[in-house]
Write a protein that holds these residues in place. Structure first.
Motif, PDB file in Angstrom:
ATOM      1  N   LYS A  33      50.922  45.370  34.774  1.00  0.00           N
ATOM      2  CA  LYS A  33      50.192  46.182  35.737  1.00  0.00           C
ATOM      3  C   LYS A  33      48.773  45.654  35.878  1.00  0.00           C
ATOM      4  CE  LYS A  33      48.840  49.628  38.361  1.00  0.00           C
ATOM      5  NZ  LYS A  33      49.291  49.808  39.748  1.00  0.00           N
ATOM      6  N   HIS A  34      48.356  45.407  37.123  1.00  0.00           N
ATOM      7  CA  HIS A  34      46.982  44.973  37.351  1.00  0.00           C
ATOM      8  C   HIS A  34      46.038  46.164  37.228  1.00  0.00           C
ATOM      9  CE1 HIS A  34      43.517  44.307  40.211  1.00  0.00           C
ATOM     10  NE2 HIS A  34      43.377  43.323  39.361  1.00  0.00           N
ATOM     11  N   GLY A  35      45.067  46.034  36.339  1.00  0.00           N
ATOM     12  CA  GLY A  35      44.026  47.038  36.216  1.00  0.00           C
ATOM     13  C   GLY A  35      44.391  48.208  35.337  1.00  0.00           C
ATOM     14  N   PRO A  36      43.441  49.149  35.203  1.00  0.00           N
ATOM     15  CA  PRO A  36      43.661  50.315  34.338  1.00  0.00           C
ATOM     16  C   PRO A  36      44.653  51.281  34.950  1.00  0.00           C
ATOM     17  CG  PRO A  36      41.555  50.500  35.488  1.00  0.00           C
ATOM     18  CD  PRO A  36      42.087  49.141  35.803  1.00  0.00           C
ATOM     19  N   ASP A  37      45.651  51.660  34.187  1.00  0.00           N
ATOM     20  CA  ASP A  37      46.678  52.604  34.641  1.00  0.00           C
ATOM     21  C   ASP A  37      47.556  52.946  33.448  1.00  0.00           C
ATOM     22  OD1 ASP A  37      48.939  53.908  35.808  1.00  0.00           O
ATOM     23  OD2 ASP A  37      48.513  52.925  37.703  1.00  0.00           O
TER      24      ASP A  37
END
Length: 431
Positions: A33-37
């Motif tokens: 997953k790209h980025g904060p999540d």
């Protein structure tokens, strides 16, 4: 890179369904997953059967992005990276990550109410950045086979329609104020994913993309800064926002991890340190408040000056009162004065970092509640994008903030927190 022109196009469910489709075909699938999540990865883990890690050139670092993809490529038949927001949104954007890693972008475009304009949207995404390869697109939520034919005919030379996904209930997962409902709360998630995979199979999405090559050396292992440290970690429906990489780092530094449920367990495990991560305590306020033996154990842990890290939902639980969206008040831990109250809209969003003498702990903030307290913060995080920096409170071993940290960005700082040592913040962070 599974991406889209913007949020709400359906890329999360398409990514999950693709993972399940290829897994059901006997392939080993890894998803990132790209980025904060926290929420999308929960569903993607169920879909792929493998842990899901974050990739973000700023938060995790470019070298870690390359290493995780190269490591996954040694065992996987297919790697999917779910983008965040729109393809070119943010800095660094999903497009930036795709270019850095040398992977093509595959936009998912919601085609409802659209005909020939679909080709214009696809052309814009493909030509906006000449360095980014976009060879194919996916049409989502089409109304009929004829609709799909119109979309295919609208595409310019050099861009093909990989598949056209019809509107289907199997492609939907419930959501709430922070995003998708947690995977563990969807009782029939496996059946939904299998049904969604079949929808994609019928739409012609069963083929593999062209192969790509990754090469990167593994990083040096972190020092054993937490050898012999037992860390109790809250994990249940109220506290579940945990990065796989954060857990991996704690273990790599020598910590022994023990998981417990503040909702269901009557007592806290015997531990040297405690981690209350983010989640949805506002949905379980009454049940948390009723578990008096657990509250007493956590208060005793704090009274003994043992370390506690409380992130976002964890911070809310540490307040004297939590006021939920219905206006009901729940008396919780009372480790810090004041109250956390749910708001009608998002209160904070964006990438942030906490600069210290031992490195910058990077991460993000995203919350729908407001904090009211008499405590003065030790520091504020540095805003990289989005809202202003979050206050970071430190008192008697408790470190509490709405800020979610990505532990591998600053292992020494994380070790200080869980050993109960003072955080030496830089002047730019002082409140």
């Amino acid at each position: 890179m599974i991406t889209a022109p913007g949020s709400g196009q359906g890329k999360s469910m398409v990514t999950a369904a693709l993972a399940r489709l290829h897994r059901n075909a006997g392939r080993r699938v890894r998803v990132f997953k790209h980025g904060p999540d926290y929420l999308d990865p929960m569903v993607l883990e169920v879909a792929s059967g493998q842990p899901v890690y974050q990739l973000h050139p700023w938060m995790t670092g470019e070298d870690e992005c390359r290493w995780r993809l190269a490591e996954a490529a040694q065992e996987a038949d297919l790697i999917l990276v779910e983008g965040s927001m729109g393809l070119f949104d943010g800095d660094p954007s999903s497009a930036d990550l795709a270019k850095l890693m040398g992977i093509p972008a595959l936009p998912v475009i919601d085609a409802r109410g659209m005909a020939q304009t679909f080709g214009a949207v696809a052309l814009g995404l493909a030509r906006f950045d000449p360095e980014l390869p976009v060879h194919q697109v996916i049409a989502n939520r089409i109304g009929s086979p004829r609709h799909g034919d119109m979309l295919r005919a609208s595409l310019p030379e050099g861009i093909e329609l990989l598949g056209a996904i019809p509107r289907n209930e199997a492609m939907n997962i419930p959501d709430r104020h922070l995003g998708l409902v947690q995977a563990a709360e969807v009782n029939d998630l496996d059946a939904r994913l299998d049904a969604a995979a079949e929808v994609l199979q019928q739409a012609g999405l069963g083929q593999l993309p062209r192969p790509v090559h990754f090469e990167c050396q593994a990083p040096e292992p972190p020092p054993g800064l937490l050898e012999g440290t037992r860390i109790a970690i809250a994990r249940d429906a109220a506290f579940a926002f945990l990065y796989c990489a954060n857990l991996d780092l704690l273990e790599a530094m020598g910590a022994e991890l023990m998981f417990f449920s503040p909702l269901a367990d009557s007592h806290l495990p015997e531990a040297d340190a405690l981690w209350l991560p983010g989640g949805y305590p506002e949905l379980h306020g009454a049940r948390l408040a009723a578990n008096t033996t657990m509250l007493a154990d956590i208060r005793a842990h704090h009274a003994a000056s043992k370390p506690i890290l409380a992130e976002c939902g964890g911070l809310m639980a540490c307040c004297e009162q939590l006021i939920d969206k219905n206006g009901d008040s729940h008396r919780l831990l009372g480790l810090m004065p004041g109250q956390a109250q749910m708001a009608d809209r998002l209160q904070a969003l964006g990438l942030q970092g906490l600069a210290t003498a031992h490195g910058e702990l990077r991460g993000h903030t995203y919350h729908h509640s407001r904090l009211s307290t008499d405590w003065q913060p030790l520091a504020r995080t540095r805003k990289v994008a989005g809202t202003e920096g979050e206050p970071v409170f430190s008192h008697n071993g408790l470190v509490a903030s709405y800020f979610h940290g990505y532990f591998p960005s600053a292992p020494a700082v994380v070790a200080q927190i869980f050993r109960g040592e003072p955080i030496q913040v830089k002047e730019s962070n002082h409140a």
